[in-house]
Scaffold this motif. Structure first.
Motif, PDB file in Angstrom:
ATOM      1  N   PHE A 111       0.630  -1.439   0.103  1.00 21.99           N
ATOM      2  CA  PHE A 111      -0.217  -0.106   0.207  1.00 21.99           C
ATOM      3  C   PHE A 111       0.836   1.286   0.213  1.00 21.99           C
ATOM      4  O   PHE A 111       2.413   1.479   0.135  1.00 21.99           O
ATOM      5  N   GLU A 112       0.051   2.336  -0.608  1.00 20.26           N
ATOM      6  CA  GLU A 112       0.846   3.471  -0.981  1.00 20.26           C
ATOM      7  C   GLU A 112       0.561   4.982   0.329  1.00 20.26           C
ATOM      8  O   GLU A 112       1.520   5.618   0.553  1.00 20.26           O
ATOM      9  N   ASP A 113      -0.213   4.692   0.388  1.00 22.33           N
ATOM     10  CA  ASP A 113      -1.656   5.912   1.389  1.00 22.33           C
ATOM     11  C   ASP A 113      -1.915   5.437   2.628  1.00 22.33           C
ATOM     12  O   ASP A 113      -2.308   3.998   2.199  1.00 22.33           O
ATOM     13  N   THR A 114      -2.014   5.447   3.583  1.00 17.82           N
ATOM     14  CA  THR A 114      -2.296   5.270   4.792  1.00 17.82           C
ATOM     15  C   THR A 114      -2.753   6.157   5.481  1.00 17.82           C
ATOM     16  O   THR A 114      -2.939   7.649   5.656  1.00 17.82           O
ATOM     17  N   GLU A 115      -4.590   6.408   5.688  1.00 21.54           N
ATOM     18  CA  GLU A 115      -5.153   7.314   6.725  1.00 21.54           C
ATOM     19  C   GLU A 115      -6.044   7.099   7.432  1.00 21.54           C
ATOM     20  O   GLU A 115      -6.673   6.178   7.554  1.00 21.54           O
ATOM     21  N   ILE A 116      -6.746   7.395   8.760  1.00 19.09           N
ATOM     22  CA  ILE A 116      -6.978   7.132   9.628  1.00 19.09           C
ATOM     23  C   ILE A 116      -8.105   8.616  10.315  1.00 19.09           C
ATOM     24  O   ILE A 116      -8.377   9.715   9.591  1.00 19.09           O
ATOM     25  N   LEU A 117      -9.635   7.734   9.439  1.00 21.50           N
ATOM     26  CA  LEU A 117     -10.803   8.589   9.599  1.00 21.50           C
ATOM     27  C   LEU A 117     -11.397   7.873  11.163  1.00 21.50           C
ATOM     28  O   LEU A 117     -10.904   6.882  11.679  1.00 21.50           O
ATOM     29  N   SER A 118     -11.741   8.990  11.818  1.00 23.19           N
ATOM     30  CA  SER A 118     -12.213   9.513  12.847  1.00 23.19           C
ATOM     31  C   SER A 118     -13.459   9.974  13.748  1.00 23.19           C
ATOM     32  O   SER A 118     -13.529  11.153  12.391  1.00 23.19           O
ATOM     33  N   ARG A 119     -14.526   9.241  13.384  1.00 24.84           N
ATOM     34  CA  ARG A 119     -16.044   9.629  14.221  1.00 24.84           C
ATOM     35  C   ARG A 119     -16.604   9.235  15.255  1.00 24.84           C
ATOM     36  O   ARG A 119     -16.212   8.031  15.826  1.00 24.84           O
ATOM     37  N   ASN A 120     -17.068  10.027  16.476  1.00 26.10           N
ATOM     38  CA  ASN A 120     -17.335   9.741  17.616  1.00 26.10           C
ATOM     39  C   ASN A 120     -16.754   8.576  18.496  1.00 26.10           C
ATOM     40  O   ASN A 120     -17.600   8.341  18.598  1.00 26.10           O
ATOM     41  N   GLY A 121     -15.214   8.795  18.322  1.00 26.73           N
ATOM     42  CA  GLY A 121     -14.089   8.522  18.586  1.00 26.73           C
ATOM     43  C   GLY A 121     -14.015   6.768  18.430  1.00 26.73           C
ATOM     44  O   GLY A 121     -13.029   5.770  19.184  1.00 26.73           O
ATOM     45  N   ILE A 122     -14.284   6.491  16.507  1.00 27.97           N
ATOM     46  CA  ILE A 122     -13.748   4.893  16.291  1.00 27.97           C
ATOM     47  C   ILE A 122     -13.076   5.203  15.337  1.00 27.97           C
ATOM     48  O   ILE A 122     -13.541   6.366  14.487  1.00 27.97           O
ATOM     49  N   ASP A 123     -12.037   4.484  15.135  1.00 24.88           N
ATOM     50  CA  ASP A 123     -11.537   4.830  14.308  1.00 24.88           C
ATOM     51  C   ASP A 123     -11.181   3.816  12.835  1.00 24.88           C
ATOM     52  O   ASP A 123     -11.362   2.355  13.031  1.00 24.88           O
ATOM     53  N   LEU A 178     -20.201  -2.008  16.809  1.00 26.67           N
ATOM     54  CA  LEU A 178     -21.108  -2.441  16.191  1.00 26.67           C
ATOM     55  C   LEU A 178     -21.363  -0.593  15.845  1.00 26.67           C
ATOM     56  O   LEU A 178     -21.930  -0.966  14.329  1.00 26.67           O
ATOM     57  N   ALA A 179     -20.863   0.328  16.014  1.00 24.21           N
ATOM     58  CA  ALA A 179     -21.008   1.558  15.447  1.00 24.21           C
ATOM     59  C   ALA A 179     -19.633   1.600  14.539  1.00 24.21           C
ATOM     60  O   ALA A 179     -20.471   2.302  13.263  1.00 24.21           O
ATOM     61  N   ALA A 180     -18.605   0.842  14.558  1.00 25.41           N
ATOM     62  CA  ALA A 180     -18.326   1.072  12.949  1.00 25.41           C
ATOM     63  C   ALA A 180     -19.027   0.342  11.915  1.00 25.41           C
ATOM     64  O   ALA A 180     -18.125   0.610  10.792  1.00 25.41           O
ATOM     65  N   VAL A 181     -19.636  -0.520  12.213  1.00 24.39           N
ATOM     66  CA  VAL A 181     -20.089  -1.246  11.061  1.00 24.39           C
ATOM     67  C   VAL A 181     -21.296  -0.356   9.929  1.00 24.39           C
ATOM     68  O   VAL A 181     -21.146  -0.668   8.508  1.00 24.39           O
ATOM     69  N   THR A 182     -22.008   0.591  10.898  1.00 23.77           N
ATOM     70  CA  THR A 182     -22.464   0.980  10.026  1.00 23.77           C
ATOM     71  C   THR A 182     -21.576   2.217   9.690  1.00 23.77           C
ATOM     72  O   THR A 182     -21.787   2.805   8.608  1.00 23.77           O
TER      73      THR A 182
END
Length: 238
Positions: A111-123, A178-182
């Motif tokens: 992989f060439e790029d890495t990004e972390i998306l955070s939403r309501n404490g879920i990475d 479960l929040a991450a599933v959504t």
């Protein structure tokens, strides 16, 4: 592009298409030496709709046993080209050796790029790059975890919306998972659009060599190893 550039663009495209037709010819592929054949193989995970006639790909296998699941196939790879092999292209070859070579060659890609998306404490972690084989690394999750992801104590919750991206969550708590599933289901719907290689809108889970489908792109339905993992996480927190 200006009219003066059209001839070169069209000519280059025609050359590539002719070369792809030549390399898709069973006689060309069966004429390759074993060394060249195996060195050019890549294991690939694709949408079933990408296969012209399912009966011509009896050697292919689903990633997991659910309706419409992505399928594992072998590609013969060349610079700027990829031919999905059918049964007729594997005549006279050791199919087990072909699968092993394709898996090894796909595992070697990075992989060439890495990004972390955070939403309501879920990475949510997104790994991406230019190769059409990057998402296909999910077929060999053990190697993907050991060489690139690192610790995934409670498995991997993931999506493969297109060929270029692997997006995942490391379960740590029942509610967070479960929040991450959504969140992943929403991202899968977005990342499937405007891409030349759409793969799947489903959300999947892997742990200890077992895959399960958590969302089919419409309905979230925790079952199998995923459901038992959520139960384990909930018990651990109590």
């Amino acid at each position: 592009m200006s009219r003066s550039a059209w001839d070169n663009i069209i000519g280059g495209h025609v050359d590539v298409m002719i070369e792809m037709m030549r390399e898709a010819d069973p006689a060309f592929i069966t004429g390759l030496s074993d060394d060249e054949f195996y060195s050019r193989l890549r294991e690939r995970v694709i949408a079933p709709s990408a296969l012209e006639r399912m009966g011509a790909y009896d050697y292919s296998v689903p990633l997991l046993e659910v309706p419409g699941a992505p399928r594992r196939v072998l590609n013969l790879s060349s610079p700027n080209r990829a031919v999905t092999l059918a049964d007729c292209h594997l005549v006279g070859r050791d199919v087990n050796a072909a699968w092993a070579a394709g898996r090894k060659n796909t595992a070697a890609l990075k992989f060439e790029d890495t990004e972390i998306l955070s939403r309501n404490g879920i990475d949510i972690e997104v790994l991406s790059g230019d190769s059409i084989y990057l998402a296909s690394k999910v077929a060999d999750m053990t190697t993907l975890i050991s060489t690139q992801l690192g610790e995934c104590l409670y498995g991997v919750l993931f999506i493969v919306p297109n060929a270029y991206e692997f997006t995942f969550h490391r379960p740590r708590s029942a509610d967070g998972t479960l929040a991450a599933v959504t969140a992943l289901a929403e991202l899968a719907d977005v990342f499937c659009r405007d891409t030349p290689s759409p793969l799947s809108r489903s959300v999947f889970f892997w742990r200890d060599g077992e895959y399960s489908q958590v969302c089919d792109g419409i309905t979230i339905d925790p079952t199998g190893i995923f459901a038992s993992t959520v139960t384990e996480l909930r018990a651990r927190a109590s």
